[in-house]
Design a protein around this motif. Structure first.
Motif, PDB file in Angstrom:
ATOM      1  N   UNK A  69       0.001   2.468 -16.300  1.00 48.48           N
ATOM      2  CA  UNK A  69      -1.432   2.244 -16.527  1.00 48.48           C
ATOM      3  C   UNK A  69      -1.980   1.273 -15.479  1.00 48.48           C
ATOM      4  N   UNK A  70      -1.159   0.306 -15.116  1.00 47.94           N
ATOM      5  CA  UNK A  70      -1.628  -0.677 -14.134  1.00 47.94           C
ATOM      6  C   UNK A  70      -1.555  -0.133 -12.698  1.00 47.94           C
ATOM      7  N   UNK A  71      -0.411   0.473 -12.320  1.00 49.07           N
ATOM      8  CA  UNK A  71      -0.215   0.797 -10.906  1.00 49.07           C
ATOM      9  C   UNK A  71      -0.384   2.275 -10.560  1.00 49.07           C
ATOM     10  N   UNK A  72      -0.500   3.102 -11.556  1.00 48.56           N
ATOM     11  CA  UNK A  72      -0.816   4.510 -11.259  1.00 48.56           C
ATOM     12  C   UNK A  72      -2.303   4.754 -11.547  1.00 48.56           C
ATOM     13  N   UNK A  73      -2.721   4.326 -12.739  1.00 50.16           N
ATOM     14  CA  UNK A  73      -4.132   4.527 -13.109  1.00 50.16           C
ATOM     15  C   UNK A  73      -5.009   3.359 -12.690  1.00 50.16           C
ATOM     16  N   UNK A  74      -4.371   2.302 -12.167  1.00 53.06           N
ATOM     17  CA  UNK A  74      -5.091   1.114 -11.700  1.00 53.06           C
ATOM     18  C   UNK A  74      -6.052   0.560 -12.758  1.00 53.06           C
ATOM     19  N   UNK A  75      -5.613   0.591 -13.998  1.00 57.96           N
ATOM     20  CA  UNK A  75      -6.470   0.076 -15.087  1.00 57.96           C
ATOM     21  C   UNK A  75      -6.509  -1.447 -15.025  1.00 57.96           C
ATOM     22  N   UNK A  76      -7.654  -2.052 -15.324  1.00 58.95           N
ATOM     23  CA  UNK A  76      -7.700  -3.512 -15.403  1.00 58.95           C
ATOM     24  C   UNK A  76      -6.783  -4.005 -16.536  1.00 58.95           C
ATOM     25  N   UNK A  77      -6.215  -5.182 -16.346  1.00 56.78           N
ATOM     26  CA  UNK A  77      -5.279  -5.725 -17.345  1.00 56.78           C
ATOM     27  C   UNK A  77      -5.950  -5.853 -18.715  1.00 56.78           C
ATOM     28  N   UNK A  78      -7.227  -6.253 -18.701  1.00 58.96           N
ATOM     29  CA  UNK A  78      -7.926  -6.428 -19.976  1.00 58.96           C
ATOM     30  C   UNK A  78      -8.008  -5.102 -20.737  1.00 58.96           C
TER      31      UNK A  78
ATOM     32  N   UNK B  92      -7.260  -3.954  -4.719  1.00 62.56           N
ATOM     33  CA  UNK B  92      -6.858  -5.142  -3.958  1.00 62.56           C
ATOM     34  C   UNK B  92      -5.924  -6.028  -4.801  1.00 62.56           C
ATOM     35  N   UNK B  93      -6.292  -6.212  -6.054  1.00 59.37           N
ATOM     36  CA  UNK B  93      -5.492  -7.064  -6.954  1.00 59.37           C
ATOM     37  C   UNK B  93      -4.131  -6.419  -7.200  1.00 59.37           C
ATOM     38  N   UNK B  94      -4.147  -5.109  -7.462  1.00 61.15           N
ATOM     39  CA  UNK B  94      -2.886  -4.403  -7.732  1.00 61.15           C
ATOM     40  C   UNK B  94      -1.970  -4.476  -6.512  1.00 61.15           C
ATOM     41  N   UNK B  95      -2.561  -4.366  -5.325  1.00 56.75           N
ATOM     42  CA  UNK B  95      -1.755  -4.423  -4.105  1.00 56.75           C
ATOM     43  C   UNK B  95      -1.105  -5.792  -3.941  1.00 56.75           C
TER      44      UNK B  95
ATOM     45  N   UNK C 299       0.847  -1.199   0.000  1.00 55.31           N
ATOM     46  CA  UNK C 299       0.000   0.000   0.000  1.00 55.31           C
ATOM     47  C   UNK C 299       0.881   1.247   0.000  1.00 55.31           C
ATOM     48  N   UNK C 300       1.981   1.168   0.759  1.00 57.17           N
ATOM     49  CA  UNK C 300       2.914   2.298   0.807  1.00 57.17           C
ATOM     50  C   UNK C 300       3.544   2.512  -0.575  1.00 57.17           C
ATOM     51  N   UNK C 301       3.891   1.414  -1.202  1.00 59.34           N
ATOM     52  CA  UNK C 301       4.483   1.488  -2.547  1.00 59.34           C
ATOM     53  C   UNK C 301       3.485   2.102  -3.532  1.00 59.34           C
ATOM     54  N   UNK C 302       2.245   1.649  -3.448  1.00 58.47           N
ATOM     55  CA  UNK C 302       1.202   2.148  -4.352  1.00 58.47           C
ATOM     56  C   UNK C 302       0.973   3.649  -4.135  1.00 58.47           C
TER      57      UNK C 302
END
Lengths: 204, 186
Positions: free
Chosen positions: B142-151, B96-99, A4-7
């Motif tokens: 796109x995945x970890x900043x914008x948290x976009x779904x992989x699809x 949750x998935x990204x985390x 979470x900290x990383x994110x």
């Protein structure tokens, strides 16, 4: 939580990495992957990959995949390596009366041949035509003076390309089962179910 | 309207600035919030909170890049809301998935005392992003900043989800190695 900290901290990186252009698409480079173009090259490459897989599974050691020394055969300025085609028992899955069934056959490890067997067993796959098959993994290559050693990764991807009109045979519930049988066949063939593989199909 | 014109409106305390911001970037900000929260009502509230916050902060703030400025604000507000919701056991969206994916990037730490501060971590992340090629950086952000779904990322780049998953898995490994090399402990 650490992730979470990383994110959260990712949210504070330089603006140049977060501007609007980052939401757009960029052309992805072509895979550094093995392409099966003809039956001849396919045979050689399948054995190379199969050898690496088997070698790694059995010995856990890195396997040299290409010999650029004088042992290699030189033809018309091109260096090729002679490798015999592997032949072994391969399980082919097929969908029949809504059920997934399988049959094991001893055959050459060539994607086109395996696909042909799968198509013969799956009656509704009549339209599908094999175009090519790419295999990739997250391994790395080490090149020295005389050999190229490939350190096999732990994740594989198999990308099967079929003819354009093949797409429609995978539509609907029956189509899903058909696709599942194709996926199981290729995953089984490639890693005997022991490797971490991802399978995808595209059409052209 | 150009970003500079919108900022001028903020500086002149013209409430039209809010409408212009919403019109130009509201959709993108809503998308960022939705990827994190996965809930329409919460997203709308986050975007509204962001608009109020921007109004209160410009001036004195003078953002060089208006989109980055408000996108970052939306992301932070949404992540805070996500934490609140998670505490109330009502999480949603891609977070949750990204985390759980990012868990793979955590370098093996020695002790709590060795934990790096936020500035060190931010510098390391900037260094890592700078070391990536454009295509990898875009997919990662796109995945970890914008948290976009992989699809959705796969669709944007015209490839299969499997390829994006594979690419992300490699980048996470690279990030872990990079953080370890930089002596970063979380």
């Amino acid at each position: 939580m650490k992730s979470e900290r990383l994110l959260k901290e990712l949210g504070n990186v330089n603006e140049e990495y977060t501007d609007l252009s980052q939401t757009e698409s960029v052309p992805l480079k072509k895979h550094n992957r093995i392409k099966y173009i003809t039956a001849g090259t396919a045979a050689a490459l399948v054995v190379a990959v199969g050898g690496i897989t088997l070698g790694t599974m059995l010995t856990g050691q890195n396997v040299p995949i290409a010999d650029t020394s004088s042992n290699a055969i030189e033809t018309a300025g091109e260096t090729t390596t002679e490798i015999a085609v592997e032949q072994r028992d391969i399980t082919i899955y097929y969908s029949e009366d809504g059920e997934m069934k399988s049959i094991t056959k001893n055959m050459k490890c060539i994607p086109k041949i395996i696909f042909g067997e799968w198509k013969q067993l799956n009656k509704s796959a009549g339209k599908a035509e094999f175009v090519n098959c790419y295999v990739d993994n997250n391994g790395t290559e080490i090149v020295n003076e005389s050999t190229v050693t490939y350190i096999v990764g732990d994740k594989y991807s198999i990308e099967l390309t079929l003819s354009k009109d093949s797409a429609e045979i995978f539509e609907g519930e029956e189509g899903k089962k058909l696709l599942s049988s194709l996926e199981k066949t290729f995953l089984e063939y490639f890693g005997n179910g022991q490797l971490n593989c991802e399978f995808s199909v595209k059409y052209e | 309207m150009e970003d500079s014109g919108i900022i001028e409106l903020y500086l002149g305390r013209d409430e039209g600035a809010i409408a212009q911001t919403q019109q130009k970037y509201g959709k993108q900000c809503y998308k960022i919030a939705y990827n994190i929260l996965g809930n329409r009502e919460d997203c709308e509230e986050c975007v509204n909170d962001m608009l109020v916050k921007v109004w209160n902060r410009i001036p004195p703030d003078m953002p060089h890049n208006l989109f980055s400025y408000i996108a970052k604000m939306t992301r932070n507000l949404s992540l805070n809301r996500y934490s609140e919701k998670k505490a109330a056991k009502r999480g949603g969206g891609q977070t949750e998935v990204a985390l759980s994916e990012l868990e793979e990037c955590i370098p093996s730490g020695k002790s709590v005392e060795d934990e790096c501060d936020d500035n060190e971590l931010r510098d390391a992340l900037n260094g890592f992003l700078g070391s990536l090629c454009t295509e990898k950086r875009t997919v990662f952000m796109q995945r970890y900043w914008y948290l976009m779904p992989i699809s959705e990322i796969a669709q944007k780049h015209g490839c299969e989800s499997g390829r994006i998953k594979m690419m992300l898995s490699r980048i996470r490994k690279e990030l872990k190695l990079y953080l370890e090399k930089e002596g970063i402990t979380l």
